[in-house]
Design a protein around this motif. Sequence first.
Motif, PDB file in Angstrom:
ATOM      1  N   ILE A   1       9.156  -1.584   4.042  1.00 27.79           N
ATOM      2  CA  ILE A   1       8.400  -2.349   3.048  1.00 27.79           C
ATOM      3  C   ILE A   1       8.615  -3.848   3.249  1.00 27.79           C
ATOM      4  O   ILE A   1       7.677  -4.638   3.259  1.00 27.79           O
TER       5      ILE A   1
ATOM      6  N   GLN B   1       4.802  -1.415  -7.448  1.00 34.67           N
ATOM      7  CA  GLN B   1       4.818  -0.598  -6.224  1.00 34.67           C
ATOM      8  C   GLN B   1       6.257  -0.280  -5.804  1.00 34.67           C
ATOM      9  O   GLN B   1       6.577   0.850  -5.469  1.00 34.67           O
TER      10      GLN B   1
ATOM     11  N   ASN C   1       0.856  -1.176   0.000  1.00 35.05           N
ATOM     12  CA  ASN C   1       0.000   0.000   0.000  1.00 35.05           C
ATOM     13  C   ASN C   1       0.898   1.234   0.000  1.00 35.05           C
ATOM     14  O   ASN C   1       1.543   1.544   0.999  1.00 35.05           O
ATOM     15  N   LEU C   2       0.949   1.956  -1.129  1.00 39.97           N
ATOM     16  CA  LEU C   2       1.848   3.103  -1.255  1.00 39.97           C
ATOM     17  C   LEU C   2       1.510   4.224  -0.275  1.00 39.97           C
ATOM     18  O   LEU C   2       2.412   4.910   0.214  1.00 39.97           O
TER      19      LEU C   2
ATOM     20  N   VAL D   1       3.143   3.211   2.861  1.00 41.42           N
ATOM     21  CA  VAL D   1       4.605   3.218   2.718  1.00 41.42           C
ATOM     22  C   VAL D   1       5.163   4.620   2.927  1.00 41.42           C
ATOM     23  O   VAL D   1       6.219   4.793   3.518  1.00 41.42           O
TER      24      VAL D   1
ATOM     25  N   LEU E   1       7.865   2.199  -8.171  1.00 39.20           N
ATOM     26  CA  LEU E   1       7.400   3.570  -7.925  1.00 39.20           C
ATOM     27  C   LEU E   1       8.078   4.184  -6.704  1.00 39.20           C
ATOM     28  O   LEU E   1       8.459   5.354  -6.717  1.00 39.20           O
ATOM     29  N   VAL E   2       8.241   3.395  -5.642  1.00 38.80           N
ATOM     30  CA  VAL E   2       8.932   3.894  -4.441  1.00 38.80           C
ATOM     31  C   VAL E   2      10.373   4.262  -4.785  1.00 38.80           C
ATOM     32  O   VAL E   2      10.860   5.341  -4.414  1.00 38.80           O
TER      33      VAL E   2
END
Length: 195
Positions: free
Chosen positions: A189, A156, A4-5, A8, A159-160
Amino acid sequence: MRINLGKVFTEPFKIVGKNPIILIPVFIGIILSLLFDLVGFIGPIANFVSSIIIGIITVFFFAWTTIFFDQYKKGEEIDLKKSYSQISQLLLEIIVLSIVVGFLISLGTLAFVIPGLILALFLIFSPCALVVDNLSVTDSMKRSFSFVFKGENFLQIFLVLLVIFLLGIIPVVGLYLSVILEFILIPYIYVEYSK
């Protein structure tokens, strides 16, 4: 469990706010890396040796931060002495892991850069797997690879890492922000979503 961004980019900072002791390995790692980076300016041999030492330092303090997040996740009190004892026992494995991962990424980078970036993405969670799951060097690398590709994690995680990279482009403070974020977000994470 899908990453779940939203969590995060918020939860790790709440945890660090309640437990600022988590930042100790982050800042020690940054200071030592800066010192050895300066040593690298002496000459090509010093630069090569300092690069290896910086890699080991980074993996060591990355793993140590992971232990703190693991203690928090298990509901234990975050304990500097206990975590240092745990990380010290894994020193040899951490050194071997950092050399193997560094070698593979360097080899991949020599092969037109992109393979090195892909390997870095695959192996970024290796120190986390080493300390949280108590795995061998090769098993921690395999675990990192499978974690990145498990479910919808790849996008995900990418993207992080993209956000961390883009922050690093900001003049003067960007590099420090991106290093601090990497040291906080990546261990969080893994600890939060690897089970």
